[in-house]
Design a protein around this motif. Structure first.
Motif, short mmCIF file in Angstrom:
data_model
loop_
_atom_site.label_atom_id
_atom_site.label_comp_id
_atom_site.label_asym_id
_atom_site.label_seq_id
_atom_site.Cartn_x
_atom_site.Cartn_y
_atom_site.Cartn_z
N GLY A 25 7.24 -10.81 38.61
CA GLY A 25 7.11 -9.46 38.07
C GLY A 25 6.03 -9.52 37.00
N ILE A 26 6.31 -8.94 35.85
CA ILE A 26 5.41 -9.10 34.71
C ILE A 26 5.33 -10.57 34.35
CG2 ILE A 26 5.07 -8.55 32.27
CD1 ILE A 26 6.46 -5.85 32.87
N GLY A 27 6.47 -11.27 34.48
CA GLY A 27 6.54 -12.72 34.29
C GLY A 27 6.86 -13.39 35.60
N PRO A 28 6.71 -14.70 35.67
CA PRO A 28 6.97 -15.42 36.93
C PRO A 28 8.46 -15.51 37.25
CG PRO A 28 6.49 -16.98 35.19
CD PRO A 28 6.27 -15.61 34.60
N SER A 29 8.74 -15.74 38.52
CA SER A 29 10.11 -15.96 38.98
C SER A 29 10.70 -17.19 38.31
CB SER A 29 10.08 -16.17 40.50
OG SER A 29 11.30 -16.72 40.95
N HIS A 30 11.99 -17.13 38.08
CA HIS A 30 12.69 -18.28 37.51
C HIS A 30 13.39 -19.12 38.58
CE1 HIS A 30 12.79 -16.27 33.33
NE2 HIS A 30 11.79 -17.11 33.43
N HIS A 31 13.20 -18.80 39.84
CA HIS A 31 13.81 -19.58 40.93
C HIS A 31 13.32 -21.03 40.85
CE1 HIS A 31 15.75 -20.41 44.67
NE2 HIS A 31 14.63 -20.89 45.19
N GLY B 55 3.54 -23.12 34.64
CA GLY B 55 2.29 -22.58 35.15
C GLY B 55 2.05 -22.87 36.62
N SER B 56 3.12 -23.11 37.38
CA SER B 56 2.91 -23.52 38.77
C SER B 56 3.51 -22.61 39.83
CB SER B 56 3.47 -24.94 38.96
OG SER B 56 4.88 -24.94 38.81
N VAL B 57 4.08 -21.46 39.46
CA VAL B 57 4.63 -20.57 40.47
C VAL B 57 3.48 -19.91 41.23
CG1 VAL B 57 5.93 -18.40 40.82
CG2 VAL B 57 6.78 -20.13 39.24
N ALA B 58 3.59 -19.94 42.57
CA ALA B 58 2.55 -19.34 43.42
C ALA B 58 2.46 -17.83 43.18
CB ALA B 58 2.87 -19.62 44.88
N ASN B 59 1.29 -17.31 43.33
CA ASN B 59 1.03 -15.86 43.24
C ASN B 59 1.37 -15.26 41.88
OD1 ASN B 59 0.18 -15.78 45.99
ND2 ASN B 59 2.34 -15.80 46.58
N TYR B 60 1.23 -16.06 40.83
CA TYR B 60 1.39 -15.53 39.48
C TYR B 60 0.20 -16.00 38.65
CZ TYR B 60 3.05 -14.07 35.00
OH TYR B 60 3.13 -13.44 33.79
N THR B 61 -0.35 -15.12 37.84
CA THR B 61 -1.51 -15.45 37.02
C THR B 61 -1.04 -15.84 35.62
OG1 THR B 61 -2.80 -13.83 38.24
CG2 THR B 61 -3.73 -14.62 36.17
N TYR B 62 -1.11 -17.14 35.34
CA TYR B 62 -0.69 -17.69 34.05
C TYR B 62 -1.86 -17.73 33.08
CZ TYR B 62 3.57 -19.49 36.24
OH TYR B 62 4.77 -19.60 36.87
N VAL C 181 3.33 -23.32 23.01
CA VAL C 181 2.06 -23.24 23.74
C VAL C 181 1.23 -22.11 23.13
CG1 VAL C 181 0.95 -22.93 25.99
CG2 VAL C 181 3.21 -24.00 25.85
N PRO C 182 0.46 -22.42 22.09
CA PRO C 182 -0.38 -21.39 21.50
C PRO C 182 -1.32 -20.80 22.56
CG PRO C 182 -0.32 -23.34 20.11
CD PRO C 182 0.33 -23.70 21.40
N GLY C 183 -1.38 -19.48 22.60
CA GLY C 183 -2.26 -18.82 23.57
C GLY C 183 -1.54 -18.37 24.83
N THR C 184 -0.24 -18.64 24.94
CA THR C 184 0.50 -18.18 26.11
C THR C 184 0.64 -16.66 26.07
OG1 THR C 184 2.48 -18.50 27.43
CG2 THR C 184 2.79 -18.42 25.06
N LYS C 185 0.92 -16.07 27.22
CA LYS C 185 1.09 -14.62 27.29
C LYS C 185 2.46 -14.17 26.80
CE LYS C 185 0.02 -14.03 31.72
NZ LYS C 185 -0.41 -13.40 33.00
N MET C 186 3.45 -15.06 26.85
CA MET C 186 4.82 -14.66 26.50
C MET C 186 4.97 -14.50 24.99
SD MET C 186 8.43 -15.98 27.87
CE MET C 186 9.83 -16.17 26.81
N MET C 187 5.51 -13.37 24.59
CA MET C 187 5.71 -13.08 23.17
C MET C 187 7.19 -12.97 22.81
SD MET C 187 2.82 -12.98 21.90
CE MET C 187 1.15 -12.44 21.90
N PHE C 188 8.06 -12.85 23.79
CA PHE C 188 9.49 -12.65 23.56
C PHE C 188 10.13 -13.97 23.16
CE2 PHE C 188 13.89 -12.54 25.10
CZ PHE C 188 14.34 -11.37 24.52
N SER C 189 11.10 -13.92 22.25
CA SER C 189 11.84 -15.12 21.86
C SER C 189 13.32 -14.79 21.73
CB SER C 189 11.31 -15.70 20.55
OG SER C 189 11.51 -14.80 19.49
N VAL C 190 14.14 -15.83 21.81
CA VAL C 190 15.58 -15.71 21.63
C VAL C 190 15.92 -16.49 20.37
CG1 VAL C 190 17.85 -16.14 22.66
CG2 VAL C 190 15.90 -15.56 24.14
#
Length: 149
Positions: free
Chosen positions: A63-69, A77-84, A111-120
């Motif tokens: 989706g907006i983020g890669p699958s967790h399967h 950074g290795s899920v197919a068809n996702y732009t990391y 990972v400085p520079g990653t697209k993910m901004m959400f944290s728990v």
């Protein structure tokens, strides 16, 4: 501790019994505390917390983020068809309990520079999400409950 005193000799302290046991226990405790530890996760509560993640992620599709399967043991950074981000693709991270905990706590610090901004922020919530992912993300998704897909 036993003290034996004889004549003009100086007191001697005999080490044994409980003192040896205490020493052995101290070594066990030091070793146990030096290994990284994680809070025990509750997968059921993790499913509830994971609903927040579902804004961007899914167990079965990108989706907006890669699958967790099959996230455990997978290279970041290795899920197919996702732009990391280039940063995540170059990170050499393999997802496991420790790396996921660090990632969920602060992805930008890991990972400085990653697209993910959400944290728990809550450590128990992170452990619960990790337990949920460990239980559900590597299973046959057709057996997961519809609310967990």
């Amino acid at each position: 501790m036993n003290r034996e005193v004889g004549g003009t000799e100086r007191p001697r302290i005999r080490v044994g019994g409980l003192n040896r046991m205490a020493g052995a226990m101290a070594v066990v405790l030091v070793v146990a505390h030096s290994a990284p530890g994680f809070a025990a996760g509750d997968a059921a509560h993790g499913a509830t917390v994971y609903r927040q993640c579902m804004i961007c992620h899914s167990l079965d599709k990108n989706g907006i983020g890669p699958s967790h399967h099959n996230v455990f043991g997978r290279a970041a950074g290795s899920v197919a068809n996702y732009t990391y981000s280039a940063a995540l693709k170059a990170s050499n991270i393999v997802w496991n309990e420790a790396t996921l905990d660090q990632w969920l706590a602060n992805p930008q610090a890991l990972v400085p520079g990653t697209k993910m901004m959400f944290s728990v922020d809550n450590a128990q919530d992170r452990a619960d999400v990790i337990a949920f992912l460990k239980e559900k993300a590597g299973t046959d998704l057709s057996s997961a409950a519809p609310s967990e897909k």
